[in-house]
Design a protein around this motif. Structure first.
Motif, mmCIF file in Angstrom:
data_model
loop_
_atom_site.group_PDB
_atom_site.id
_atom_site.type_symbol
_atom_site.label_atom_id
_atom_site.label_comp_id
_atom_site.label_asym_id
_atom_site.label_seq_id
_atom_site.Cartn_x
_atom_site.Cartn_y
_atom_site.Cartn_z
ATOM 1 N N VAL A 1 64.330 -29.489 50.442
ATOM 2 C CA VAL A 1 64.021 -30.272 49.240
ATOM 3 C C VAL A 1 62.854 -29.582 48.556
ATOM 4 C CG1 VAL A 1 63.098 -32.467 48.390
ATOM 5 C CG2 VAL A 1 64.797 -32.449 50.234
ATOM 6 N N GLU A 2 62.944 -29.444 47.235
ATOM 7 C CA GLU A 2 61.895 -28.733 46.513
ATOM 8 C C GLU A 2 61.434 -29.556 45.307
ATOM 9 O OE1 GLU A 2 61.958 -24.533 44.241
ATOM 10 O OE2 GLU A 2 62.321 -24.376 46.418
ATOM 11 N N PHE A 3 60.120 -29.553 45.087
ATOM 12 C CA PHE A 3 59.530 -30.253 43.944
ATOM 13 C C PHE A 3 58.557 -29.324 43.249
ATOM 14 C CE2 PHE A 3 56.123 -33.208 42.312
ATOM 15 C CZ PHE A 3 56.847 -33.600 41.194
ATOM 16 N N TRP A 4 58.728 -29.175 41.932
ATOM 17 C CA TRP A 4 57.957 -28.200 41.165
ATOM 18 C C TRP A 4 56.625 -28.761 40.668
ATOM 19 C CZ3 TRP A 4 61.603 -25.154 37.323
ATOM 20 C CH2 TRP A 4 62.457 -24.327 38.074
ATOM 21 N N ASN A 5 55.637 -27.858 40.655
ATOM 22 C CA ASN A 5 54.314 -28.111 40.074
ATOM 23 C C ASN A 5 53.732 -29.460 40.507
ATOM 24 O OD1 ASN A 5 54.098 -25.632 38.641
ATOM 25 N ND2 ASN A 5 55.516 -26.412 37.113
ATOM 26 N N PRO A 6 53.532 -29.621 41.816
ATOM 27 C CA PRO A 6 53.067 -30.916 42.334
ATOM 28 C C PRO A 6 51.620 -31.215 41.975
ATOM 29 C CG PRO A 6 53.032 -29.259 44.062
ATOM 30 C CD PRO A 6 53.701 -28.610 42.879
ATOM 31 N N THR A 7 51.321 -32.501 41.845
ATOM 32 C CA THR A 7 49.950 -32.984 41.752
ATOM 33 C C THR A 7 49.434 -33.239 43.169
ATOM 34 O OG1 THR A 7 50.643 -35.287 41.645
ATOM 35 C CG2 THR A 7 50.449 -34.096 39.549
ATOM 36 N N VAL B 1 51.345 -25.690 48.866
ATOM 37 C CA VAL B 1 51.864 -25.330 47.553
ATOM 38 C C VAL B 1 52.199 -23.842 47.552
ATOM 39 C CG1 VAL B 1 51.366 -25.188 45.095
ATOM 40 C CG2 VAL B 1 50.524 -27.138 46.424
ATOM 41 N N HIS B 2 53.422 -23.522 47.154
ATOM 42 C CA HIS B 2 53.866 -22.135 47.056
ATOM 43 C C HIS B 2 53.794 -21.698 45.588
ATOM 44 C CE1 HIS B 2 55.569 -22.229 51.175
ATOM 45 N NE2 HIS B 2 55.862 -23.487 50.857
ATOM 46 N N GLU B 3 53.087 -20.621 45.323
ATOM 47 C CA GLU B 3 52.986 -20.084 43.967
ATOM 48 C C GLU B 3 54.092 -19.047 43.765
ATOM 49 O OE1 GLU B 3 50.913 -21.199 41.770
ATOM 50 O OE2 GLU B 3 49.616 -22.416 43.070
ATOM 51 N N ARG B 4 54.896 -19.246 42.720
ATOM 52 C CA ARG B 4 55.969 -18.305 42.434
ATOM 53 C C ARG B 4 55.450 -17.190 41.519
ATOM 54 N NH1 ARG B 4 58.329 -23.250 41.468
ATOM 55 N NH2 ARG B 4 58.493 -22.869 39.219
ATOM 56 N N PHE C 1 53.100 -19.961 32.476
ATOM 57 C CA PHE C 1 52.303 -21.100 32.929
ATOM 58 C C PHE C 1 52.393 -21.204 34.454
ATOM 59 C CE2 PHE C 1 51.883 -22.110 28.606
ATOM 60 C CZ PHE C 1 51.009 -23.176 28.459
ATOM 61 N N PRO C 2 51.494 -21.981 35.085
ATOM 62 C CA PRO C 2 51.563 -22.134 36.540
ATOM 63 C C PRO C 2 52.956 -22.541 36.997
ATOM 64 C CG PRO C 2 49.538 -23.089 35.708
ATOM 65 C CD PRO C 2 50.340 -22.691 34.498
ATOM 66 N N SER C 3 53.439 -21.845 38.012
ATOM 67 C CA SER C 3 54.792 -22.063 38.529
ATOM 68 C C SER C 3 54.697 -22.168 40.048
ATOM 69 C CB SER C 3 55.709 -20.898 38.130
ATOM 70 O OG SER C 3 55.728 -20.730 36.728
ATOM 71 N N SER C 4 54.737 -23.389 40.542
ATOM 72 C CA SER C 4 54.548 -23.613 41.970
ATOM 73 C C SER C 4 55.499 -24.691 42.453
ATOM 74 C CB SER C 4 53.099 -24.021 42.265
ATOM 75 O OG SER C 4 52.801 -25.274 41.664
ATOM 76 N N HIS C 5 55.586 -24.858 43.763
ATOM 77 C CA HIS C 5 56.421 -25.921 44.315
ATOM 78 C C HIS C 5 55.987 -26.225 45.745
ATOM 79 C CE1 HIS C 5 58.610 -22.235 45.611
ATOM 80 N NE2 HIS C 5 58.833 -22.932 46.721
#
Length: 386
Positions: free
Chosen positions: A331-337, A353-356, A164-168
């Motif tokens: 500080v990191e936050f996953w799958n942001p809106t 947004v960084h895509e992993r 699934f989408p994996s971003s932060h």
């Protein structure tokens, strides 16, 4: 060493590890996962985590793929690889109906170097994927299982776990935020049960409006406490400190709040990865929380100037201060809106947004009706990781 069996051998079996085998497997994977901890401290941490509400009394199951020919005793079987699963509570929404479901999180997949490249891990995961559908359930099968791959998307996808989408988004620790942001107040462990209850009620209401089949892992207090038990052990062991502040809260308007819960993650000093404060869960009360769509530039434009954006920016700023206090880098936050991305840009206009593509790839295996191709996995934040 005796010749090793073929990966398709009928003498290979997926089994639940004995206590002795689980201890030996923990020893085997220690170089991979103990980070800055000594080996004795790593054993103590794993024992501590086994006794948390999320994992005790069978909440965690240790699995092994073993070579055990017919007539061989359990004591003589050879362990080839292993993993763990944690039973989790999930919510599922179909046609406006929201139900509590059982899910499983797969973690600690490990194959000793001498057994790698022989297909054993693939055999184990293929069997485990089928096994988990009926594992620790009563009236109905588990709905899905999840894992977070650090070896890219292909290996687990080939065994049923769709990536699934994996971003932060990432913010530097200690950055000076705009003075116009609202005030936040720190959260302690005692604050979390009531907030988790409120979050659960809000999430159920939001999911009832989902236009397509949607699932979410429940961000309950047992899940958050497991993450905090992990950080508290390491903080005590390495720094003789107790990380008492667990997050921050902002009042958006009377009767309407936003809050975040975080955890500190220390990496292996031998690696190049940064020590990072991860936001486990970002919760927003009210209608704005119903937008689960991934961040987009159009979405950012639509929410600019919103008091919700200012509130989340204040939460991010509190997280930055806490990260700096603990000498972390980010500080990191996953799958942001879009709301979260707009808030990050209130602090750093260059936030993106960084895509992993390789590490922490969110992956889900569906056991429900249909093929799950249209399934939405929402609130896919760090709290779900195991």
């Amino acid at each position: 060493m005796a010749s090793l069996p073929d990966k398709d051998s009928p003498e290979l079996h997926l089994v639940v590890a004995t206590a002795e085998e689980h201890y030996a497997q923990t020893h085997a994977n220690s170089d991979e996962w103990r980070g800055a901890l000594s080996l004795p401290a790593y054993f103590r941490r794993e024992e501590h985590l086994l006794n948390q509400d999320l994992t005790k009394n069978g909440g965690l199951t240790p699995w092994l793929l073993v070579h055990q020919p017919a007539g061989t005793s359990k004591n003589d079987r050879k362990v080839l690889c292993g993993c763990e699963t944690i039973r989790k509570t999930a919510l599922a929404a179909v046609n406006g109906k929201v139900q509590d479901e059982t899910a499983h999180g797969v973690a600690s997949v490990f194959c000793p170097p001498q057994f790698r490249g022989k297909g054993y891990a693939g055999r184990m995961m293929a069997e485990l994927g089928e096994k988990l559908k009926g594992w620790q359930v009563k009236d109905q099968p588990a709905l899905f299982s999840v894992l977070w791959s650090d070896i890219g998307k292909d290996f687990y996808a080939a065994r049923g776990w769709k990536a699934f989408p994996s971003s932060h988004i990432s913010l530097a620790a200690g950055h000076q935020p705009p003075s116009s942001l609202p005030q936040s107040k720190p959260l302690k462990a005692a604050d979390l049960p009531a907030l988790c209850d409120s979050d659960s009620q809000s999430l159920r209401s939001q999911l009832s409006n989902a236009a397509k089949p949607t699932v979410a892992l429940l961000p309950n207090v047992a899940t958050l406490a497991w993450h905090h038990a992990r950080e508290e052990f390491i903080a005590k062991e390495l720094y003789n400190r107790n990380p008492e502040t667990k997050g921050a809260l902002v009042e958006i308007a009377p009767g309407r709040r936003a809050w975040c819960v975080w955890t500190r993650v220390w990496t292996n000093p031998a690696d190049d990865d940064a020590n990072t404060l991860h936001i486990l869960r970002l919760a927003i009360e009210g209608d704005a929380a119903q937008d689960f769509a991934p961040a987009s530039e159009d979405g950012v434009v639509n929410v600019q100037g919103s008091p919700v954006v200012d509130a989340i920016a204040a939460l991010f700023a509190a997280a930055q201060r806490e990260a700096a206090e603990w000498e972390m880098e980010a500080v990191e936050f996953w799958n942001p809106t879009s709301v979260a991305l707009a808030a990050a840009r209130k602090i750093d206009g260059q936030s993106k947004v960084h895509e992993r593509e390789k590490a922490s790839i969110c992956s889900l295996r569906w056991y429900g009706e249909g093929d799950g191709e249209d399934l939405q996995w929402v609130c896919n934040e760090k709290y779900g990781w195991c």
